[in-house]
Write an enzyme that holds these catalytic residues in place. Structure first.
Site, PDB file in Angstrom:
ATOM      1  N   GLU A   1       9.348  16.091  15.867  1.00  0.00           N
ATOM      2  CA  GLU A   1       9.579  15.778  14.459  1.00  0.00           C
ATOM      3  C   GLU A   1       9.204  16.401  13.543  1.00  0.00           C
ATOM      4  O   GLU A   1       8.037  16.682  13.611  1.00  0.00           O
ATOM      5  CB  GLU A   1       9.504  14.138  13.987  1.00  0.00           C
ATOM      6  CG  GLU A   1      10.073  13.835  12.689  1.00  0.00           C
ATOM      7  CD  GLU A   1      10.029  12.604  12.128  1.00  0.00           C
ATOM      8  OE1 GLU A   1      10.602  11.783  11.654  1.00  0.00           O
ATOM      9  OE2 GLU A   1       8.665  12.030  12.664  1.00  0.00           O
TER      10      GLU A   1
ATOM     11  N   SER B   1       4.919   7.682  10.410  1.00  0.00           N
ATOM     12  CA  SER B   1       4.774   8.222  11.669  1.00  0.00           C
ATOM     13  C   SER B   1       4.656   7.159  12.999  1.00  0.00           C
ATOM     14  O   SER B   1       4.380   5.996  12.713  1.00  0.00           O
ATOM     15  CB  SER B   1       3.553   9.071  11.690  1.00  0.00           C
ATOM     16  OG  SER B   1       2.493   8.369  11.840  1.00  0.00           O
TER      17      SER B   1
ATOM     18  N   LYS C   1       0.855  -0.983  -0.009  1.00  0.00           N
ATOM     19  CA  LYS C   1       0.154   0.130  -0.063  1.00  0.00           C
ATOM     20  C   LYS C   1       1.064   1.284  -0.002  1.00  0.00           C
ATOM     21  O   LYS C   1       1.489   1.585   1.067  1.00  0.00           O
ATOM     22  CB  LYS C   1      -1.056   0.094   1.079  1.00  0.00           C
ATOM     23  CG  LYS C   1      -2.277   0.821   1.200  1.00  0.00           C
ATOM     24  CD  LYS C   1      -1.960   2.371   0.872  1.00  0.00           C
ATOM     25  CE  LYS C   1      -1.868   2.797   2.086  1.00  0.00           C
ATOM     26  NZ  LYS C   1      -1.790   4.361   2.160  1.00  0.00           N
TER      27      LYS C   1
ATOM     28  N   GLU D   1       9.439   0.913  11.224  1.00  0.00           N
ATOM     29  CA  GLU D   1      10.451   2.062  10.954  1.00  0.00           C
ATOM     30  C   GLU D   1       9.845   3.436  11.198  1.00  0.00           C
ATOM     31  O   GLU D   1       9.044   3.733  10.084  1.00  0.00           O
ATOM     32  CB  GLU D   1      11.276   2.078   9.786  1.00  0.00           C
ATOM     33  CG  GLU D   1      12.450   2.492   9.686  1.00  0.00           C
ATOM     34  CD  GLU D   1      12.443   3.998   9.084  1.00  0.00           C
ATOM     35  OE1 GLU D   1      12.299   5.040   9.571  1.00  0.00           O
ATOM     36  OE2 GLU D   1      12.510   3.975   7.724  1.00  0.00           O
TER      37      GLU D   1
ATOM     38  N   CYS E   1      13.206  10.527   7.816  1.00  0.00           N
ATOM     39  CA  CYS E   1      13.103   9.914   9.269  1.00  0.00           C
ATOM     40  C   CYS E   1      14.201  10.058  10.183  1.00  0.00           C
ATOM     41  O   CYS E   1      14.158  10.563  11.373  1.00  0.00           O
ATOM     42  CB  CYS E   1      12.366   8.395   9.170  1.00  0.00           C
ATOM     43  SG  CYS E   1      13.252   7.444   8.359  1.00  0.00           S
TER      44      CYS E   1
END
Length: 479
Positions: free
Chosen positions: A390, A238, A185, A259, A293
């Protein structure tokens, strides 16, 4: 005498290299088809806000069909000798190389990243991952996970929008090498390169059902994660969504790797090669517009050289070119979506409100599209939101330290644990720091360096499990 200033004429890559169809379907059981509901969504260029294509939107019925196709294809695919699976992976890798220019243009169009990065970083790594795991396909008994490791079954994989094709390669290549089948996806804002990869699967003669691609929103991803026919879930994205997935999978027999986010510290000591360190700082936070990230979004610089480093950093930032992602001279492209731009603006405004000093070089942003100038904050404390949350954009927070112990304490003062960088001429100090930094990856005198043979991943709120290298096989094997 002042050095002459060189202006760069535009050098755009041709959009015709990656012609995009007006409408595109889901890829299920080896063929493209419309969504069962008939629904579709538009994917938009973040640089121009123009509609690139209308893409079928997967729903629960499509997830059901894709998982069924992957389940049906699993016995034959997993039953192939490893050397035969390797042939398919090698073929895919070669086709990616042959079509790399087309794929790079498509990625920059749909994602907003500079073509120079898509062409010189993303695509070579995508091909390299397929080559690397093709080499493992007939050597799994020697990977250290038992003498007769078996595939898990159907892997449900959900990937983000910041590195669409590279994240696809990180997940699909090891899954196929181990004998699993896949339902992928892609992110709803960047589905085009995944669908073009589906064409490559057809071109490579990959058996129907081995790879399935379902563009859609979060509901499609949630349906895939929860489907009882999925044996392995792999997610990059996220931390909040990662928590939701972990709750969904808890109590089932599904294997899970996550991750997630990061707030990496890039640590510069006074004995570091400062010119090299400045380049590493720029690469660490402004590569891919900061949509990384593991971005080095917290700069920790030793107090004795802080002024020198900041002066050099500002000079370097003044040379960065922001603009058309398809221009080969562009350094910083467009922010991927209006939602992400709003998030970056919110946190930057919070940094100013909390007393940090904001600076950006003179920078004329395009009038259409989603843009944010490269930004550095000084006077940042560990309590500031910009030092803790973040941002996922081209925003750098600068803190100082005096001793290595203080650097470690500040670097580890985060709920994340994905990556870190250390800049010093002393090898012993690098090893001392690396053993104390709570990060899954520690770079020494470099940043944002990736290799298919090297494992990548984090812990704490940055997730768990590893992708890449021999370690990346384990998540797809019943060991």
């Amino acid at each position: 005498m002042n050095a002459p200033k060189f202006d760069y004429a535009p050098a755009p890559e041709s959009r015709e290299t990656a012609a995009v169809a007006a409408s595109q379907g889901l890829f299920i059981d080896g063929e493209f088809r419309p969504a069962a509901s008939g629904r579709a969504f538009k994917t938009v260029s973040p640089a121009t806000e123009e509609v690139l294509s209308e893409v079928a939107e997967a729903g629960e019925a499509d997830v059901e069909a894709a998982v069924a196709a992957a389940r049906a294809a699993f016995p034959a695919w997993s039953g192939l000798p490893g050397a035969e699976r390797a042939k398919y992976l090698f073929r895919v890798a070669r086709l990616i190389q042959e079509r790399s220019r087309e794929l790079a243009v498509l990625e920059s169009l749909d994602n907003g990243k500079p073509i120079r990065e898509s062409r010189d970083v993303d695509l070579p790594l995508v091909a390299a991952h397929f080559f690397y795991y093709a080499g493992w396909a007939d050597k799994l008994a020697h990977a250290g996970f038992g003498t007769d490791p078996r595939p898990l079954g159907v892997a449900g994989q959900v990937i983000p929008w910041n590195f669409p094709l590279l994240m696809l390669a990180w997940k699909i290549a090891p899954a196929l090498a181990c004998g699993n089948t896949v339902v992928l996806k892609p992110a709803e804002t960047t589905p085009l390169s995944a669908l073009r990869f589906a064409e490559i699967c057809q071109q490579a003669g990959l058996p129907a059902g081995v790879v399935n691609v379902l563009p859609g929103d979060g509901a499609a991803g949630a349906a895939l994660v929860a489907h009882p026919g999925v044996d392995k879930v792999a997610f990059t994205g996220s931390t909040e969504v990662g928590r939701q997935i972990a709750r969904t999978v808890a109590g089932t027999r599904k294997r899970l790797t996550l991750e997630l986010g990061g707030k990496a510290a890039n640590i510069v000591f006074e004995d570091a090669p400062l010119d090299q360190a400045v380049e590493g700082i720029v690469s660490g936070i402004f590569f891919n517009q900061g949509h990384v990230c593991c971005a080095g979004s917290r700069l920790l610089v030793q107090e004795s050289v802080a002024e020198e480093v900041l002066a050099a950093l500002k000079r370097r930032m003044a040379t960065l070119r922001v603009g058309d992602p398809l221009d080969k001279n562009t350094d910083i492209g467009a922010i991927n979506s209006p939602a992400q731009l709003a998030r970056i603006r919110e946190l930057a405004e919070a940094g100013e409100a909390e007393g940090a000093e904001r600076w950006s070089p003179p920078c004329e942003l395009p009038s259409t599209g989603y843009w944010f100038a490269p930004t550095v904050f000084t006077g940042v404390t560990q309590a500031h939101r910009i030092a803790r949350e973040e941002i996922f954009g081209p925003v750098l927070s600068v803190l100082t330290f005096r001793t290595p112990e203080e650097a470690v304490a500040k670097a580890n003062n985060t709920p994340y644990g994905l990556s870190a960088g250390v800049w010093t001429e002393k090898g012993s100090r690098i090893l001392w720091m690396a053993s104390r930094l709570r990060a899954g990856v520690v770079w020494s005198n470099t940043f944002n360096r990736f290799d298919p043979a090297s494992p990548f991943g984090g812990y704490r709120e940055s997730g768990y499990g590893r992708e890449g290298g021999r370690h990346g096989l384990e998540a797809y094997l019943d060991v």
